[in-house]
Design an enzyme around this catalytic site. Structure first.
Site, mmCIF file in Angstrom:
data_model
loop_
_atom_site.group_PDB
_atom_site.id
_atom_site.type_symbol
_atom_site.label_atom_id
_atom_site.label_comp_id
_atom_site.label_asym_id
_atom_site.label_seq_id
_atom_site.Cartn_x
_atom_site.Cartn_y
_atom_site.Cartn_z
ATOM 1 N N ARG A 18 -66.643 -45.996 -119.880
ATOM 2 C CA ARG A 18 -67.600 -46.961 -119.322
ATOM 3 C C ARG A 18 -68.295 -46.461 -118.062
ATOM 4 N NH1 ARG A 18 -64.406 -52.066 -118.536
ATOM 5 N NH2 ARG A 18 -66.380 -53.054 -117.985
ATOM 6 N N THR A 84 -49.167 -47.489 -121.441
ATOM 7 C CA THR A 84 -48.795 -47.101 -120.073
ATOM 8 C C THR A 84 -47.345 -46.612 -119.976
ATOM 9 O OG1 THR A 84 -48.580 -49.496 -119.705
ATOM 10 C CG2 THR A 84 -50.510 -48.440 -118.791
ATOM 11 N N GLY A 144 -52.682 -58.587 -117.038
ATOM 12 C CA GLY A 144 -51.390 -59.121 -117.442
ATOM 13 C C GLY A 144 -50.994 -60.242 -116.492
ATOM 14 N N ASN A 372 -83.148 -16.650 -92.512
ATOM 15 C CA ASN A 372 -81.843 -16.053 -92.842
ATOM 16 C C ASN A 372 -81.782 -15.542 -94.273
ATOM 17 O OD1 ASN A 372 -81.999 -18.762 -93.702
ATOM 18 N ND2 ASN A 372 -79.775 -18.869 -93.885
ATOM 19 N N TYR A 373 -82.768 -15.880 -95.080
ATOM 20 C CA TYR A 373 -82.726 -15.564 -96.514
ATOM 21 C C TYR A 373 -83.975 -14.795 -96.885
ATOM 22 C CZ TYR A 373 -82.197 -16.533 -101.547
ATOM 23 O OH TYR A 373 -82.061 -16.439 -102.901
HETATM 24 C C1 UD1 Z 1 -52.726 -52.714 -117.287
HETATM 25 C C2 UD1 Z 1 -51.498 -53.581 -117.344
HETATM 26 C C3 UD1 Z 1 -51.881 -55.006 -116.987
HETATM 27 C C4 UD1 Z 1 -52.511 -55.035 -115.623
HETATM 28 C C5 UD1 Z 1 -53.677 -54.059 -115.547
HETATM 29 C C6 UD1 Z 1 -54.151 -53.924 -114.120
HETATM 30 C C7 UD1 Z 1 -50.063 -52.586 -119.070
HETATM 31 C C8 UD1 Z 1 -49.610 -52.684 -120.467
HETATM 32 N N1 UD1 Z 1 -50.937 -53.506 -118.686
HETATM 33 O O1 UD1 Z 1 -53.605 -53.189 -118.283
HETATM 34 O O2 UD1 Z 1 -50.748 -55.845 -116.994
HETATM 35 O O3 UD1 Z 1 -52.936 -56.349 -115.288
HETATM 36 O O4 UD1 Z 1 -53.278 -52.752 -115.991
HETATM 37 O O5 UD1 Z 1 -55.307 -53.168 -114.068
HETATM 38 O O6 UD1 Z 1 -49.624 -51.715 -118.356
HETATM 39 N N2 UD1 Z 1 -53.010 -44.988 -119.255
HETATM 40 C C9 UD1 Z 1 -52.589 -43.749 -119.637
HETATM 41 N N3 UD1 Z 1 -52.159 -43.559 -120.906
HETATM 42 C C10 UD1 Z 1 -52.125 -44.555 -121.819
HETATM 43 C C11 UD1 Z 1 -52.568 -45.818 -121.429
HETATM 44 C C12 UD1 Z 1 -53.001 -46.011 -120.139
HETATM 45 O O7 UD1 Z 1 -52.595 -42.815 -118.820
HETATM 46 O O8 UD1 Z 1 -51.701 -44.285 -122.949
HETATM 47 C C13 UD1 Z 1 -53.483 -45.194 -117.885
HETATM 48 C C14 UD1 Z 1 -54.965 -45.485 -117.854
HETATM 49 O O9 UD1 Z 1 -55.697 -44.307 -117.650
HETATM 50 C C15 UD1 Z 1 -55.119 -46.411 -116.664
HETATM 51 C C16 UD1 Z 1 -53.774 -47.126 -116.605
HETATM 52 O O10 UD1 Z 1 -52.858 -46.337 -117.337
HETATM 53 O O11 UD1 Z 1 -55.292 -45.683 -115.465
HETATM 54 C C17 UD1 Z 1 -53.856 -48.541 -117.146
HETATM 55 O O12 UD1 Z 1 -54.199 -48.515 -118.505
HETATM 56 P P1 UD1 Z 1 -55.144 -49.589 -119.164
HETATM 57 O O13 UD1 Z 1 -55.222 -49.312 -120.602
HETATM 58 O O14 UD1 Z 1 -56.422 -49.658 -118.391
HETATM 59 O O15 UD1 Z 1 -54.321 -50.923 -118.932
HETATM 60 P P2 UD1 Z 1 -54.876 -52.374 -118.844
HETATM 61 O O16 UD1 Z 1 -55.128 -52.883 -120.214
HETATM 62 O O17 UD1 Z 1 -55.964 -52.435 -117.860
#
Ligand code: UD1
Ligand code: CA
Length: 452
Positions: A18, A84, A144, A372-373
């Site tokens: 995005r 995550t 969440g 200088n250049y």
């Molecule tokens: C997550 C939380 C949510 C919270 C929100 C806050 C979980 C399941 N949910 O949701 O409760 O309110 O963040 O912003 O954790 N990432 C990885 N690998 C993955 C998935 C994610 O590195 O496989 C990283 C993403 O790059 C990002 C972060 O983890 O930096 C959060 O992932 P994202 O998918 O954005 O979680 P949300 O759905 O926003």
């Protein structure tokens, strides 16, 4: 706090589609520093003793930035994006070292403050197995929800999986989690992917900890701390918050900002005491300003040093490697790059000085420049102490001007000038008496003829 060891796991595998950019999301900048660099600064300031950065496949640039900011950081690759908790477990070897505290933090939350991380660690020190960072956003959609009972955190429900009642909860998960190292792996290994999204949710750690009779708590903070960046608009909002913090910190440290909202700082801008900054000045990365300097309006600085009592601007541009000594005066429309301007030297109007030493007390005249250049390579100019460079002169580098020398106005200097030498390098003036009126008559006749 410092006696407890702490592993920080920074999740930086976001694709950032995005952002509509070829650049990985966490390498975009606020305050002249990448998002992930801000996060790494914060975990370092909160006393982490080890740091693991989890990146996506083909993200060498992110790894390089993390190593640049924190050479001791270990890089782990999450080869598939499966949630995550899955991302956290990519750093399994680090978790297995069993530090006292583990902080999980997203690489796209640059405004997280070290004291907030310290509060989360303090909760672990008091016996919690998990501390979650909660906040009350104006619009909770997408976050969440934190489900509490008798002041304790019971579970976190992802919006996709939440009931209507749960969605009405306004206390949300900021995404940061602190886990006691002793139980972390046992908890993480129990997380499954039985949910709407089919992902391994880190947030499930809370209900698992509860089932293990461990305590989970919420640390509440304000929205700014946990602002995640997904779009260019959010990037600009975070920049605005950061600028406010930086301006306030500068003023709290004694800098006078006459119109703070018009001054743009970098995360690493450093000020001495009693510095005055007039409205509309941009401090790019790597700028240090010493005591009593005055920065007049409309200046732009990058990687430069401004000495004690110097006066700079209005409309001055300092590019990388500009080193201004004490009491130097740099005036309007003067550009300086990779040059040392020694104590008390002056360049007050319309000048370019690059790859140069301008000795103490020297005066660099209006409109004078250093060439200088030559179109192929850059060359150095060395100007001694107490030198006078006349207005509109051009110093063709490489060239040396000795101490106390004097370069006459309008000279094109292509050879060295010895100390105390007077160099005049321009066409001699010719005056033809009583010829001005004749010239006008001649030109007037020509004009009349052309009009006919
Ligand atoms: C997550 C939380 C949510 C919270 C929100 C806050 C979980 C399941 N949910 O949701 O409760 O309110 O963040 O912003 O954790 N990432 C990885 N690998 C993955 C998935 C994610 O590195 O496989 C990283 C993403 O790059 C990002 C972060 O983890 O930096 C959060 O992932 P994202 O998918 O954005 O979680 P949300 O759905 O926003
Ligand atoms: Ca997110």
């Amino acid at each position: 706090m410092s006696e407890r060891s702490c592993l920080a796991i920074v999740l930086a595998a976001g694709e950032g589609t995005r952002m509509r950019s070829a650049r990985p999301k966490v390498l975009h900048e606020v305050g002249g520093r990448s998002l992930v660099a801000h996060v790494l600064d914060a975990v370092r300031a909160a006393g982490s003793t080890a740091t693991a950065v989890v990146i996506g496949p083909d993200a060498e640039a992110v790894a390089a930035e993390a190593k640049h900011v924190l050479p001791g950081a270990d890089i782990y690759v999450q080869s598939e994006r499966r949630g995550t908790a899955h991302a956290v477990l990519a750093a399994r070897p680090a978790i297995e070292r069993r530090t006292d505290d583990i902080l999980v933090i997203y690489g796209d939350t640059p405004l997280i403050r070290p004291q907030t991380l310290s509060r989360m660690r303090a909760a672990l020190a008091k016996g919690a197995a998990i501390a979650v960072l909660g906040f009350r956003p104006r619009d909770p959609s997408g976050y969440g929800r934190l489900v509490l009972a008798q002041g304790e955190l019971v579970s976190i429900r992802e919006e996709a999986d939440a009931s209507a009642d749960e969605r009405a909860i306004d206390l949300c998960n900021g995404g940061l989690m602190a886990l006691a190292g002793a139980n972390a792996l046992a908890i993480l290994e129990q997380i499954d992917s039985n949910n709407r999204k089919g992902e391994f949710y880190l947030t499930d750690a809370v209900k698992i900890a509860r089932a293990m009779k461990l305590k989970a708590v919420v640390i509440e903070t304000d929205e700014d701390d946990v602002r995640g960046i997904n779009t260019k608009s959010q990037l600009a909002e975070a920049e605005a918050v950061l600028q406010q913090r930086l301006r306030k910190a500068a003023m709290d440290a004694g800098v006078t900002l006459i119109a703070p909202e018009t001054v743009f700082l970098s995360a690493d801008t450093k000020f001495g005491r009693d510095v005055v900054v007039e409205p509309f000045v941009v401090f790019g990365p790597g700028v240090t300003v010493d005591d009593n300097a005055v920065i007049h309006s409309f200046c732009h600085f990058i990687q430069s040093h401004i000495g004690k009592g110097a006066s700079v601007g209005p409309y001055a541009r300092l590019r990388p490697g500009a080193e201004l000594g004490a009491n130097v005066h740099i005036g309007n429309f003067v550009e300086i790059k990779a040059s040392v301007i020694e104590e008390g030297a002056k360049a007050n109007h319309l000048a370019y000085i690059g790859d140069t030493r301008l000795g103490a007390g020297s005066n660099f005249g209006a409109g004078a420049i250093v060439c200088n250049y030559d179109g192929i390579a850059k060359h150095r100019t060395d100007i001694g102490k107490g030198v006078f460079i006349g207005s509109n002169s051009a110093l063709v580098a490489p060239v040396k001007i000795g101490d106390g020398a004097y370069v006459a106005t309008g000279s094109v200097i292509t050879h060295d000038v010895p100390a105390d030498g007077l160099a005049i390098a321009r066409e001699r003036q010719v005056v033809k008496e009583n010829r001005a009126s004749r010239l006008r008559a001649l030109k007037g006749a020509g004009k009349k003829k052309a009009a006919e």
